[in-house]
Design a protein around this motif. Structure first.
Motif, PDB file in Angstrom:
ATOM      1  N   TYR A  15      46.627  40.295  51.152  1.00  0.00           N
ATOM      2  CA  TYR A  15      45.965  40.869  52.316  1.00  0.00           C
ATOM      3  C   TYR A  15      46.053  39.893  53.472  1.00  0.00           C
ATOM      4  O   TYR A  15      45.914  38.685  53.295  1.00  0.00           O
ATOM      5  N   THR A  52      36.672  46.206  48.145  1.00  0.00           N
ATOM      6  CA  THR A  52      38.025  46.549  47.744  1.00  0.00           C
ATOM      7  C   THR A  52      37.995  47.036  46.300  1.00  0.00           C
ATOM      8  O   THR A  52      37.192  46.548  45.498  1.00  0.00           O
ATOM      9  N   LYS A  57      44.075  44.670  48.533  1.00  0.00           N
ATOM     10  CA  LYS A  57      45.117  45.205  49.418  1.00  0.00           C
ATOM     11  C   LYS A  57      44.518  46.007  50.561  1.00  0.00           C
ATOM     12  O   LYS A  57      45.050  46.017  51.665  1.00  0.00           O
ATOM     13  N   SER A  58      43.404  46.686  50.315  1.00  0.00           N
ATOM     14  CA  SER A  58      42.725  47.430  51.370  1.00  0.00           C
ATOM     15  C   SER A  58      41.216  47.271  51.195  1.00  0.00           C
ATOM     16  O   SER A  58      40.736  46.966  50.103  1.00  0.00           O
TER      17      SER A  58
END
Length: 169
Positions: A15, A52, A57-58
């Motif tokens: 990230y 998350t 990742k997001s």
């Protein structure tokens, strides 16, 4: 955010962010789940609590709060974030805030003795400890998992000190 799956031998980026947010604190719960505290760089007043579920990742926002006074002293214990805040009209960190991640609600608890709190930590049983200065001397206050506050005796040789950190075993 960098991730290692081989005890630090190799790393991969999972990230990256650009301003206006700063990653202030991360709590990684397992290989997929984590809680992040992101500071708004424009106002520096608000932080965003984000979660998350895909290995960093997001991120999705859980809440935006404006009363956190110190990113170093924030704990995650049993799906609650614990942090120090100041009393209205004061700069002293003398309020313990408990943010329930499941409910998205926070509650404020005034610390007994009106100490100027500086440090917050926990033990393996889920008790929270707040360390700061009382009127003149060092104070250590414990909060049990059931919410009861009690004073921890401070030995005479250290009652005048101002620690930067503390470890409770």
């Amino acid at each position: 955010i960098l991730k290692s799956t081989d005890q630090g031998k190799t790393w991969s980026e999972v990230y990256t962010t650009q301003l206006p947010f700063y990653i202030a604190k991360l709590f990684i719960l397992d290989s997929k789940t984590g809680i992040g505290i992101f500071q708004d760089q424009e106002s520096r007043r608000f932080v965003s609590i984000q979660k998350t579920i895909d290995g960093c990742k997001s991120w999705s926002s859980i809440a935006k709060i404006g009363d956190m006074v110190d990113f170093k002293n924030i704990l995650l214990v049993n799906s609650n974030l614990y942090y120090l805040s100041s009393k209205p009209g004061s700069h002293e960190k003398s309020v313990l805030v408990i943010f329930d991640l499941k409910e998205g609600q926070s509650k404020r608890e005034n610390l007994p003795g009106n100490i100027g709190a500086r440090i917050i930590t926990s033990d393996k049983r889920g008790s929270i400890y707040v360390v700061g200065k009382g009127k003149k001397n060092l104070s250590i206050i414990s909060r049990s998992p059931t919410g009861l506050f009690s004073n921890v005796p401070v030995p005479q040789p250290v009652h005048k000190l101002s620690p930067y950190s503390i470890n409770i075993i």
